[in-house]
Each structure stands twice: as structure tokens, then as C-alpha cells.
Write a protein that holds these residues in place. Sequence first.
Motif, PDB file in Angstrom:
ATOM      1  N   TRP A   1       0.195  -3.678  -2.417  1.00  0.00           N
ATOM      2  CA  TRP A   1       0.642  -3.006  -1.139  1.00  0.00           C
ATOM      3  C   TRP A   1       0.846  -1.646  -1.246  1.00  0.00           C
ATOM      4  N   PHE A   2       1.045  -1.140  -2.489  1.00  0.00           N
ATOM      5  CA  PHE A   2       1.159   0.224  -2.826  1.00  0.00           C
ATOM      6  C   PHE A   2      -0.260   0.641  -2.777  1.00  0.00           C
ATOM      7  N   ALA A   3      -1.299   0.107  -3.310  1.00  0.00           N
ATOM      8  CA  ALA A   3      -2.799   0.590  -3.439  1.00  0.00           C
ATOM      9  C   ALA A   3      -3.178   0.492  -1.993  1.00  0.00           C
ATOM     10  N   ARG A   4      -2.782  -0.272  -1.244  1.00  0.00           N
ATOM     11  CA  ARG A   4      -3.321  -0.372   0.242  1.00  0.00           C
ATOM     12  C   ARG A   4      -2.734   0.753   1.038  1.00  0.00           C
ATOM     13  N   ALA A   5      -1.360   1.067   0.822  1.00  0.00           N
ATOM     14  CA  ALA A   5      -0.794   2.054   1.707  1.00  0.00           C
ATOM     15  C   ALA A   5      -0.984   3.308   1.501  1.00  0.00           C
ATOM     16  N   ASN A   6      -0.904   3.656  -0.038  1.00  0.00           N
ATOM     17  CA  ASN A   6      -1.203   5.246  -0.248  1.00  0.00           C
ATOM     18  C   ASN A   6      -1.825   5.501  -1.642  1.00  0.00           C
ATOM     19  N   GLY A   7      -2.013   4.235  -2.388  1.00  0.00           N
ATOM     20  CA  GLY A   7      -2.646   4.516  -3.647  1.00  0.00           C
ATOM     21  C   GLY A   7      -1.971   5.360  -4.757  1.00  0.00           C
ATOM     22  N   ARG A   8      -0.696   5.324  -4.597  1.00  0.00           N
ATOM     23  CA  ARG A   8       0.291   6.069  -5.422  1.00  0.00           C
ATOM     24  C   ARG A   8       1.292   5.050  -5.998  1.00  0.00           C
ATOM     25  N   SER A   9       1.537   5.143  -7.446  1.00  0.00           N
ATOM     26  CA  SER A   9       2.338   4.282  -8.151  1.00  0.00           C
ATOM     27  C   SER A   9       3.650   4.818  -7.880  1.00  0.00           C
ATOM     28  N   PRO A  10       4.875   4.039  -7.523  1.00  0.00           N
ATOM     29  CA  PRO A  10       6.324   4.576  -7.395  1.00  0.00           C
ATOM     30  C   PRO A  10       6.717   4.473  -8.817  1.00  0.00           C
ATOM     31  N   THR A  11       7.887   5.405  -9.000  1.00  0.00           N
ATOM     32  CA  THR A  11       8.669   5.368 -10.299  1.00  0.00           C
ATOM     33  C   THR A  11       9.255   4.223 -10.598  1.00  0.00           C
ATOM     34  N   ALA A  12       9.744   3.446 -11.871  1.00  0.00           N
ATOM     35  CA  ALA A  12      10.391   2.352 -12.065  1.00  0.00           C
ATOM     36  C   ALA A  12      11.658   2.191 -11.469  1.00  0.00           C
ATOM     37  N   ALA A  13      12.545   3.323 -11.292  1.00  0.00           N
ATOM     38  CA  ALA A  13      13.769   3.365 -10.720  1.00  0.00           C
ATOM     39  C   ALA A  13      13.912   3.223  -9.263  1.00  0.00           C
ATOM     40  N   ASP A  14      12.880   3.437  -8.517  1.00  0.00           N
ATOM     41  CA  ASP A  14      12.954   3.417  -7.071  1.00  0.00           C
ATOM     42  C   ASP A  14      11.814   2.776  -6.559  1.00  0.00           C
ATOM     43  N   TRP A  15      11.286   1.807  -7.194  1.00  0.00           N
ATOM     44  CA  TRP A  15       9.951   1.186  -6.504  1.00  0.00           C
ATOM     45  C   TRP A  15      10.521   0.316  -5.292  1.00  0.00           C
ATOM     46  N   LEU A  16      11.709  -0.347  -5.471  1.00  0.00           N
ATOM     47  CA  LEU A  16      12.134  -0.958  -4.304  1.00  0.00           C
ATOM     48  C   LEU A  16      12.214  -0.351  -2.810  1.00  0.00           C
ATOM     49  N   ASP A  17      12.858   1.161  -3.298  1.00  0.00           N
ATOM     50  CA  ASP A  17      13.130   1.850  -1.979  1.00  0.00           C
ATOM     51  C   ASP A  17      11.815   2.158  -1.393  1.00  0.00           C
ATOM     52  N   ALA A  18      10.793   2.486  -2.335  1.00  0.00           N
ATOM     53  CA  ALA A  18       9.669   2.922  -2.119  1.00  0.00           C
ATOM     54  C   ALA A  18       8.783   1.746  -1.268  1.00  0.00           C
ATOM     55  N   LEU A  19       9.263   0.405  -1.797  1.00  0.00           N
ATOM     56  CA  LEU A  19       8.386  -0.549  -1.176  1.00  0.00           C
ATOM     57  C   LEU A  19       8.896  -0.926   0.314  1.00  0.00           C
ATOM     58  N   GLU A  20      10.162  -0.652   0.587  1.00  0.00           N
ATOM     59  CA  GLU A  20      10.703  -0.750   1.909  1.00  0.00           C
ATOM     60  C   GLU A  20      10.245   0.218   2.947  1.00  0.00           C
ATOM     61  N   ARG A  21       9.686   1.559   2.302  1.00  0.00           N
ATOM     62  CA  ARG A  21       9.194   2.317   3.153  1.00  0.00           C
ATOM     63  C   ARG A  21       7.866   2.304   3.671  1.00  0.00           C
ATOM     64  N   LEU A  22       7.256   1.106   3.192  1.00  0.00           N
ATOM     65  CA  LEU A  22       5.775   0.887   3.496  1.00  0.00           C
ATOM     66  C   LEU A  22       5.584   0.190   4.986  1.00  0.00           C
ATOM     67  N   PRO A  23       4.460   0.653   5.521  1.00  0.00           N
ATOM     68  CA  PRO A  23       4.412   0.069   7.001  1.00  0.00           C
ATOM     69  C   PRO A  23       4.128  -1.582   6.889  1.00  0.00           C
ATOM     70  N   LEU A  24       4.328  -2.028   8.112  1.00  0.00           N
ATOM     71  CA  LEU A  24       4.601  -3.602   8.379  1.00  0.00           C
ATOM     72  C   LEU A  24       2.993  -4.199   8.059  1.00  0.00           C
ATOM     73  N   ASP A  25       2.008  -3.399   8.377  1.00  0.00           N
ATOM     74  CA  ASP A  25       0.811  -4.156   8.436  1.00  0.00           C
ATOM     75  C   ASP A  25       0.350  -4.544   7.023  1.00  0.00           C
ATOM     76  N   VAL A  26       1.093  -4.171   6.072  1.00  0.00           N
ATOM     77  CA  VAL A  26       0.529  -4.580   4.452  1.00  0.00           C
ATOM     78  C   VAL A  26       0.828  -6.064   4.395  1.00  0.00           C
ATOM     79  N   LEU A  27       1.763  -6.576   5.319  1.00  0.00           N
ATOM     80  CA  LEU A  27       1.957  -8.170   5.390  1.00  0.00           C
ATOM     81  C   LEU A  27       0.785  -8.905   5.482  1.00  0.00           C
ATOM     82  N   GLY A  28      -0.209  -8.159   6.283  1.00  0.00           N
ATOM     83  CA  GLY A  28      -1.598  -9.063   6.163  1.00  0.00           C
ATOM     84  C   GLY A  28      -2.322  -9.111   5.183  1.00  0.00           C
TER      85      GLY A  28
END
Length: 488
Positions: A146-173
Motif C-alpha cells: 500500500w505504501f508503494a502504491r500511495a507514495n512510494g516512500r517507506s515510513p519510519t518504524a515508530a509511526d508506520w501505523l499512523d502513516a498507514l491510516e493516512r493512506l487513501p481508501l482506494d488502496v483497499l482495491g
Amino acid sequence: MLWLAILLPALPLQVFTRGARADTAIAVTAAPAQACILAASPFATAAGVRPGQRSASALALLPELQLHARAPEREARALHEIASWAARFTPRLSLSPPDAVLLEIGSCLRLFGNAQLIEAEVQAGLRELGFEAHTACAPTALAARWFARANGRSPTAADWLDALERLPLDVLGDEDGCDAATLALLAGLGLRTLAELHRLPAAGLARRGAQAAMHCLARARGETPDPRPWFEVGESFDCGLALPAPTHHAEALLFAARRLFASLGGWLRARHAAIDHCRLLLEHEYQPATGLELVLGSPSQDECRLLLIARERLGTLQLAADVSGLRLLAEHTLAAATSSTDLFDDSSRVREQADLLLDRLRARLGRDRVSQLRALPDHRPEAAWAGLPHPPAGRTGARAVVAKGTLPAWRPPATDRLRPLWLLPTPRSVDPDAFVLLSEAERIECGWWDEQPVCRDYYLARDTRQALCWIYQCLDKPQAWYLHGYFG
């Protein structure tokens, strides 16, 4: 665990463009070819070709536009090729059709340094293969995708869940996690991000038939298992590449072949193996493929070495028709040689350069015209050596022939006598007055056992052109003089 996702959103287009040296006007359409444009190359996009456009309109804007119907089977083979190449980084990887490969790199961080170095090396290697990809790392496979699909950037290990929730809804497809109806339902509820979805009660979503969305989000967050089948690297290498347009130019073919050789190198490193021969097929549209046997003198993983051999072979090849595609086959592998040298030992580098020179000479002149020499226990110059027969493909050079005992293992005795590098096939009669003798006589008198006796006095001499020669006087009557060789 730490997952690295390799996502190729333009894979339907890149299977047709990766063999081109420069940007060309290419577009991919849904089958049949009269349908809408799915993707277009940058050159075509700059001319006004857009996804969703009718192919007739695109051709009106750009008459030289090459239209290709989407080829899912080529995309699947390309994904398999990328996975085989990526196995050089980790043996734990999984395919994520139709456009991604997922690598579990947590177990190999110490080998490569850290995740950032692995990601950078993967990106550089993919460019050599002819692919442009988005990459991202995350503790779960689905989140990395999903991160590769949305922005192609890796989040840090500490805040990856927060970064995950900021992703758009269409990654569910992705990976067919949610169908279009479910995504439309969530959008109708006013949801835009995964954080908004996460705050909704699961029971309410289940009543509306959207439980698949919560299951996808739970897998991405690591709250439920996400088992994936591991990819296994094949026992043989068989990859092809389609050219954007048929061509007979050697440089264009070499550029495309470089992609396949880079893929072969990754596959060999993943298997900790090497090859001493492979087969490059030049495919034609209306004729059988032209095969090139690329034979190495010693096992190697070096794709640059294979490219040099292919360049020599293509330089002497007369093609019966234009080439529309390439295919590289390597079926028999050998154990990769490991060597350890001290700081000042360059003997291995010298041997590699000598092997490469022999390989290039065989490719340019022909395998039967280049042979190695073996010293024989005989003092007669013309009988003191023999040519080693060239081994068939699959043997590792002349060492395999010697190991079979074809010729006796013999080393000539140490001597301070000079021997010429260039020995004439047949001694040539000369006038001794045209030479200046530079050494004392070296008598060679032997050969009675095979009824070809010689009795000669050899001299180091210089002729009128100041060339350093090896001449002898036959002691049998009429005691004529002969030129037998030249020094370099």
C-alpha cells in the motif's frame, strides 16, 4: 519481520518498452487493438496521447504511434523474472499479482547493511533490467504494498501505523481485497482515508456487506495473519524480451540483451551458481529463431563478460531477417568459484582477464580456430607442443580435457635458452650471410625413436630488418641453413 514491496504500476507498458534504447512512441490498449488506450510512453504522452483515449484519436495525433494489445502472459513472465532476480537479496519472497513482488528482508539486514541500502540497490538493479518501480518497506506485506502504491516512500518504524491510516481508501482495491461495489459503498459513506474506516464499528460494516474492507485493514496492521506462498527460484533460466520494433542493428540488440544478462546474473547469484555457456535466441516474425551459443572458458556470474561475447558474435553474424524479440536460455549451472586472496595478490584478476581474452577470440574467430597449447616431452621444436581439442559446451575449458588424461602432464625442464613465440609451420631456407649470429650454437639431436631424427645447431640471430630470429644449420649434408621462428 520487515517487508519490501516492489510495485510496477506501468508493467503493461514496460514489457514492450524495456528493450528500447530511447523513448519511443508506444501505447498499450485493451484487446482488441481498437479499444481505448491503457498506458502510453512519455514520448507519446508529450504528443497528447492520454489513457482512456480511443486508439483512432491517438493515431490521428501521432501517426507513428505503435499500438500493442495488453499481454497479461508477458506481464506474468516479467513478474516471475523480477522475482527470480530479486532472490539474490533474500530467499523469502512472494509474488503479488498482477504487478508486485514482496520481499521479506528482515533476516538479511546484517548482510546488506540496512533496509535503505537494500531498497537503493533494488531500485538500481531494476533500472538495469529495464523496469521503473515504486518501492516501500513496512512490517507487513500488505502495508508495504500500500505504501508503494500511495507514495512510494517507506515510513519510519515508530509511526508506520499512523502513516498507514493516512493512506487513501482506494488502496483497499489492491490484490482484489475489495471489489468496486465495496469501494463505492465506503465512498458513499463519506470515507476518504483508512483512519476513518478504522474508527467505524465492524458490526455496522458487516451488515452493509463491507466486512472485506475491515479484513484487509486488519491484515495490513498485522492484527490478523496474512499467509503468503513463498516463491521458489527455478532450476533453469528462460526469459524473453520483446523489441518495440523489429531491427537488425547490433547495438539495439545488445542493448536489449543487456537486460536479459542482468536478469541472468541475479538468478545465478540467487542460486549461488555460475555458468560456462548459455544460448541467446534472436526471434524473427516469420522465420525460425537464430541461435547464438555463448561459451565461456571458465564458470562465471559476470553479465558484462557475457555481453562482450555476445557483441563479438553479433559483429560477425549475418541475419536473415529483422529481430523482433530476444530469449535467453541457461539450463546447466555449475558451482560458483570462491576465491580468497591477500592484499597484494592479483593473480586471480590476471586469470580472469586471460579467460576473457580467450572467450572473445573464440567468439570472433570461431571455437575451432582458437586452441590452447600443451608442452610435450620432446626437444624437437616442432614436436614439443600440441593443441588441446576444444571442449564441448558444458565443460569448463581445457582443464577438463587435461583432467581426463588426454595428454601427459609434463613440464619442460628449466633452461636459460630462449625460445621464439612465433614458430613457423615449416622452416624456411635462408642465406646465412643475411644474418648476424648473436649466440653460441645450441645443438638438438634426437628423434631416432620415431624415425624422424634431427641434428641441428640453433642460433639467436638478427636479420637485415633488425628482426630477432631463431635459425639453425642442419648438420646433415648439404648443411643448409633454415629460419625456424621469430621473437616478439
